[in-house]
Design an enzyme around this catalytic site. Sequence first.
Site, mmCIF file in Angstrom:
data_model
loop_
_atom_site.group_PDB
_atom_site.id
_atom_site.type_symbol
_atom_site.label_atom_id
_atom_site.label_comp_id
_atom_site.label_asym_id
_atom_site.label_seq_id
_atom_site.Cartn_x
_atom_site.Cartn_y
_atom_site.Cartn_z
ATOM 1 N N ASN A 14 0.860 -1.185 0.000
ATOM 2 C CA ASN A 14 0.000 0.000 0.000
ATOM 3 C C ASN A 14 0.895 1.233 0.000
ATOM 4 O O ASN A 14 1.430 1.623 1.040
ATOM 5 C CB ASN A 14 -0.903 -0.032 1.252
ATOM 6 C CG ASN A 14 -1.762 1.210 1.366
ATOM 7 O OD1 ASN A 14 -1.860 1.999 0.422
ATOM 8 N ND2 ASN A 14 -2.386 1.405 2.526
ATOM 9 N N LYS A 16 0.066 4.246 -0.437
ATOM 10 C CA LYS A 16 -0.622 5.454 0.044
ATOM 11 C C LYS A 16 -0.364 6.617 -0.938
ATOM 12 O O LYS A 16 -0.282 6.379 -2.136
ATOM 13 C CB LYS A 16 -0.197 5.782 1.471
ATOM 14 C CG LYS A 16 -0.290 4.538 2.373
ATOM 15 C CD LYS A 16 -0.136 4.822 3.825
ATOM 16 C CE LYS A 16 -0.238 3.492 4.588
ATOM 17 N NZ LYS A 16 -0.261 3.657 6.031
ATOM 18 N N HIS A 96 -9.718 1.493 4.330
ATOM 19 C CA HIS A 96 -8.476 1.716 5.094
ATOM 20 C C HIS A 96 -8.750 2.714 6.226
ATOM 21 O O HIS A 96 -9.510 3.670 6.048
ATOM 22 C CB HIS A 96 -7.374 2.242 4.164
ATOM 23 C CG HIS A 96 -6.035 2.223 4.824
ATOM 24 N ND1 HIS A 96 -5.648 3.180 5.725
ATOM 25 C CD2 HIS A 96 -5.009 1.328 4.752
ATOM 26 C CE1 HIS A 96 -4.434 2.891 6.173
ATOM 27 N NE2 HIS A 96 -4.026 1.772 5.600
ATOM 28 N N GLU A 98 -7.111 5.115 7.339
ATOM 29 C CA GLU A 98 -6.812 6.522 7.022
ATOM 30 C C GLU A 98 -7.981 7.166 6.284
ATOM 31 O O GLU A 98 -8.264 8.356 6.466
ATOM 32 C CB GLU A 98 -5.517 6.607 6.191
ATOM 33 C CG GLU A 98 -4.283 6.365 7.067
ATOM 34 C CD GLU A 98 -3.077 5.829 6.323
ATOM 35 O OE1 GLU A 98 -3.077 5.808 5.077
ATOM 36 O OE2 GLU A 98 -2.119 5.406 7.007
ATOM 37 N N GLU A 173 -5.924 -4.572 10.476
ATOM 38 C CA GLU A 173 -4.939 -3.507 10.708
ATOM 39 C C GLU A 173 -5.337 -2.708 11.944
ATOM 40 O O GLU A 173 -6.096 -1.731 11.831
ATOM 41 C CB GLU A 173 -4.899 -2.556 9.509
ATOM 42 C CG GLU A 173 -4.416 -3.171 8.228
ATOM 43 C CD GLU A 173 -3.765 -2.133 7.328
ATOM 44 O OE1 GLU A 173 -2.653 -2.404 6.859
ATOM 45 O OE2 GLU A 173 -4.345 -1.062 7.115
ATOM 46 N N GLY A 179 1.687 2.588 10.811
ATOM 47 C CA GLY A 179 2.641 3.695 10.696
ATOM 48 C C GLY A 179 3.270 4.134 12.003
ATOM 49 O O GLY A 179 3.839 5.220 12.092
ATOM 50 N N SER A 216 2.890 -1.619 10.599
ATOM 51 C CA SER A 216 4.313 -1.610 10.940
ATOM 52 C C SER A 216 5.028 -2.922 10.623
ATOM 53 O O SER A 216 5.895 -3.366 11.382
ATOM 54 C CB SER A 216 4.506 -1.223 12.413
ATOM 55 O OG SER A 216 3.987 0.074 12.646
HETATM 56 P P1 PGA Z 1 2.434 0.658 7.691
HETATM 57 O O1 PGA Z 1 1.008 0.831 6.984
HETATM 58 O O2 PGA Z 1 3.018 -0.647 7.186
HETATM 59 O O3 PGA Z 1 3.224 1.839 7.298
HETATM 60 O O4 PGA Z 1 2.167 0.583 9.168
HETATM 61 C C1 PGA Z 1 0.163 -0.241 6.771
HETATM 62 C C2 PGA Z 1 -1.088 0.212 6.096
HETATM 63 O O5 PGA Z 1 -1.537 1.316 6.372
HETATM 64 O O6 PGA Z 1 -1.684 -0.520 5.290
#
Ligand code: PGA
Length: 256
Positions: A14, A16, A96, A98, A173, A179, A216
């Site tokens: 992903n 983003k 997601h 976000e 998640e 993140g 992460s």
């Molecule tokens: P990250 O993001 O690996 O940077 O924690 C995962 C995601 O948002 O799908």
Amino acid sequence: MNSYYAMTKIIVANWKMNPLTVSEALKIASAVDVKGVVICPPPPFLIQVKSQLKKAGLGAQDVFGDGPPTGQGAFTGEISPAMLKKIGVEYVIIGHSERRRHLAETDEMIGRKIKAAVSAGLKVVLCVGEQLSVRKKGLPAAKNFVKSQLLKDLKGTISDLQLRTSNIIVAYEPIWAVGTGKPDNPSETADMAKFIKTILASRFMIHASRVLYGGSVTSSNIARILKYDEIGGALVGGASLKPGEFKKIIKISKKY
Ligand code: PGA
């Protein structure tokens, strides 16, 4: 690996809202073009990344869920599932955290996106996961939260469309792990993944489903996560933008 759940792991990247330029996007994509990997770039790079990929699959990070089945119409700024399908997109990430947070996506909107995507022939990667305040109450509270998200997000899918193991993947998640550099405890993730599979089977007739973990993930923790048969792969954000690091993740994933 011999259990009922054992399956080849998949790794979904992903990206983003990254990187900034198409040349950077093509550079990353060509370095990690491996079977079993799905790359999800931002919309402006989809077509060019697609033309570069020989082995990896292509995914989008979102889709419009409220358009007509024709896939076109007066919806400024939106991208229909049919458009994605026509340029060779196979997967789409929906829900997601976000987007739930920054774009106020509701479970109802997410449910409509899932239906639109599956009807157009896309495979859905549905993201679910609890906030830290919920997890602080313990894993049972997190399970309840995730169950309620699944029931809302997938509501009506049994009668409206036949969701199958092949067209829906759930990515667990936990929001506090995305993140932050603080991944979930893998044995608790495995417990959650098993729970999600049970809900999908008992409430939605989706059997032997694939559940990914995201939050992460790095080359130093991926082995501890993928050793569990219940966890069918990973959704990787930050680490998927660093080709060297992401290649290591892919390589380790092939051992499970
Ligand atoms: P990250 O993001 O690996 O940077 O924690 C995962 C995601 O948002 O799908």
